[in-house]
Every structure is written in structure tokens, then in C-alpha cells.
Design an enzyme around this catalytic site. Structure first.
Site, PDB file in Angstrom:
ATOM      1  N   GLY A  60       0.760  -1.154   0.135  1.00 43.67           N
ATOM      2  CA  GLY A  60      -0.080  -0.024  -0.080  1.00 43.67           C
ATOM      3  C   GLY A  60       0.897   1.385  -0.020  1.00 43.67           C
ATOM      4  CG  HIS A  61       3.200   2.276   3.617  1.00 40.97           C
ATOM      5  ND1 HIS A  61       3.198   1.162   4.315  1.00 40.97           N
ATOM      6  CD2 HIS A  61       2.742   3.208   4.425  1.00 40.97           C
ATOM      7  CE1 HIS A  61       2.754   1.499   5.482  1.00 40.97           C
ATOM      8  NE2 HIS A  61       2.342   2.716   5.443  1.00 40.97           N
TER       9      HIS A  61
ATOM     10  CG  MET B 222      -1.975  -4.841   1.466  1.00 35.18           C
ATOM     11  SD  MET B 222      -0.420  -4.942   0.588  1.00 35.18           S
ATOM     12  CE  MET B 222      -0.720  -6.280  -0.485  1.00 35.18           C
ATOM     13  CB  SER B 223      -3.210  -2.668   7.645  1.00 39.55           C
ATOM     14  OG  SER B 223      -3.161  -2.177   9.103  1.00 39.55           O
TER      15      SER B 223
ATOM     16  CE  LYS C 185      -5.381   0.178   6.115  1.00 35.05           C
ATOM     17  NZ  LYS C 185      -5.685   0.551   7.269  1.00 35.05           N
TER      18      LYS C 185
ATOM     19  CD  GLN D  40      -0.698   8.913  13.830  1.00 31.98           C
ATOM     20  OE1 GLN D  40      -0.125  10.059  13.272  1.00 31.98           O
ATOM     21  NE2 GLN D  40      -1.627   8.166  13.086  1.00 31.98           N
TER      22      GLN D  40
END
Ligand code: PAF
Length: 284
Positions: A36-37, A184-185, A149, A61
């Protein structure tokens, strides 16, 4: 590829590039990079003459009891993934330089941060807007690339940039999924094989929402309930929220239309996973 560890060096590099007429693309990350990145980085390299990636696990955060300490970190591996993509600089600031003693300035977008993830993660978006505002000031990008996402994050950052007349473009990019549909994560690494299998209920439920929409269903409640039913049938899943909402205000809707957002946050074991789809727009 230059490694840039301090704010001063990053500012100097960006300002020399700007003087030379370069276009700076920026991909802010918290590291532990995945496809993803990398899709954001490739797009930045395509659209801009210089690309900067930041790696910074931003403490402001994360709420108390969240996963700041155990968030996965592997800078060597990240650098190995970035090098072949043609990245020009990787900015890796230290927490003590970024938020020195006495730090007391925060940036806050109101209203749209009081919905969805903002409700279960109070203060999260204030941390995201603060770190991104400061990163934008340091890196001075023409464009910054964000994955959808984190749809609410992208919308909140776009709001901040528009409201504060910041001189950069926020570029949204499609969600990247594993072949079986899981978005994706970096947090997918928290999942055991059983939990990884259970996590498929998120994308399955969104696929069902798209199917209902394309077969003519316009009642938001019917779509909401169908999504919930699929997730609730998975014993390892615990719903945080299922929202069928306007993609700008995040207000829940009664009737859906093309572009209506279906957004989810679901706890699977130690991971809180999010995913979303825009009806009639995205493919899953
Ligand atoms: O999406 C993320 O990884 C983070 O929220 C971001 C945008 C890098 C800010 O810390």
C-alpha cells in the site's frame, strides 16, 4: 537515496530543490512498509521530480492504552524497500526533536473528526493533523499522497489543507488489497493465522454491500444490516462501527447513492482493523 535525520537538514534540502524548480512529492508513513505504501511512493515518483518519504511513529496520534509501544518498526527493511523505487530522501526525525520539551501547538479539524474513528479514538485526528501540518512545513511538498484505506484521515487532511490555504495538493490513492481481499495494513502483522482468516469478514461484508447496491438496493439500513450480519457471523470479530454515510460529512444516510461510503472498524484479536468502500465506485 539520502537519509535525513534532522528537521534542519530536511528543510535545507527541500528549499534547495524548490530553488532548482523541482516538484516535491511526499509520502508520510509510520514505517513497516507494505505494498500500500509502495503504491503511493511509485505514484509520487511518477508525478514528481523528487520524492520524500518520512518514517515517524507519531506518538500524538495514539491514545492511552493504544499500540504506540508495540507498533511494528523495522527501518532497515523499510529502506531496502524504498531504495529501488527511486526515492530521493527518507526523513526519519526523532521524537525528541519533533516534539521537544515545551511543545504545545496542535492543529484541529472539528466536526468531521467527531465521527467514525474519531469517536472511538479521541484525539487521534488531532495528532494526525498536527504531525502532518508540521511535516508539510518541513518537507514543503507540492503533493502529498495518502491511501484511501484511511478514508477519514485523507478527508480530514484535505479539509485542513483547504481551510488553512496550505500550498499543496492532497492526492488520494486506491486501497491496496491482498489477493484474498484483506486491505493491506501494518497492523495485519498482529494477527495469528486464525485471526488473519477471520479478518476476511471485513472485505467480504463490503463486497456484499457493493453487490446489494449494484442489484438496485438503495435502503441504507438494509445495507448496514447485511454488512453487520456478515461480520457478526465471525466469532473472532467485534464491531467497533459499521457506517453507511456521506463521504464528505460522514453523517449516516437513509438512502444510498453512487459514492456513498460504507466504512468499518472491527477488532480481531489484538488488532483494530479498518476498511471501506464507496458504493458503485470502488472494486473489491
Ligand atoms: O497513515 C499513517 O501512517 C499516519 O497516520 C500518518 C499519515 C503517517 C501520520 O502519522
Amino acid at each position: 537515496m539520502k537519509l535525513v535525520p534532522t528537521i534542519g537538514e530536511m528543510k535545507a534540502l527541500s528549499s534547495s530543490w524548490r530553488k532548482d524548480g523541482e516538484t516535491i512529492g511526499f509520502v508520510p508513513t509510520m514505517g513497516y512498509l507494505h505494498e500500500g505504501h509502495l503504491s503511493l511512493v511509485r505514484e509520487s515518483v511518477k508525478q514528481c521530480s523528487k520524492t520524500v518519504v518520512s518514517i515517524f511513529v507519531n506518538p500524538t496520534q495514539f491514545g492511552p492504552g493504544e499500540d504506540f509501544e508495540r507498533y511494528p518498526r523495522d527501518t532497515e527493511r523499510d529502506l531496502g524497500l524504498l531504495e529501488p523505487l527511486g526515492v530521493d530522501a527518507v526523513f526519519i526525525p526523532e521524537v525528541k526533536e519533533f516534539y521537544p520539551e515545551g511543545y504545545q501547538t496542535y492543529v484541529e479539524v472539528t466536526e468531521i473528526t467527531n465521527r467514525l474513528c474519531g469517536l472511538s479514538r479521541p484525539g487521534h485526528f488531532r495528532g494526525v493533523t498536527t504531525v502532518c501540518c508540521k511535516l508539510f512545513n518541513i518537507v514543503s511538498p507540492h503533493k502529498a499522497f495518502f491511501g484511501k484505506k484511511d478514508f477519514q484521515q485523507f478527508t480530514v487532511l484535505k479539509r485542513m489543507v483547504d481551510d488553512l490555504a496550505m500550498d499543496l495538493e492532497i492526492v488520494p490513492m486506491p486501497i491496496v488489497r491482498e489477493p484474498d481481499g484483506l486491505a493491506m495494513s501494518s497492523r495485519n502483522t498482529y494477527l495469528s493465522p486464525k485471526e488473519r482468516e477471520a479478518a476476511l469478514c471485513l472485505s467480504k461484508s463490503l463486497k456484499e454491500a457493493q453487490r446489494l447496491f449494484s442489484s438496485g438496493e438503495r435502503d441504507a439500513n438494509k445495507i448496514r444490516e447485511a454488512v453487520k450480519k456478515i461480520i457478526e457471523s465471525e466469532p473472532l470479530a467485534e464491531i467497533d462501527y459499521v457506517s453507511v454515510c456521506d463521504p464528505y460529512s460522514f453523517d449516516e444516510v437513509d438512502k444510498v447513492e453512487r459514492g456513498t461510503l460504507v466504512a468499518l472498524a472491527v477488532k480481531i484479536g489484538p488488532a483494530r482493523l479498518i476498511d471501506n468502500t464507496q458504493l458503485g465506485v470502488d472494486e473489491i
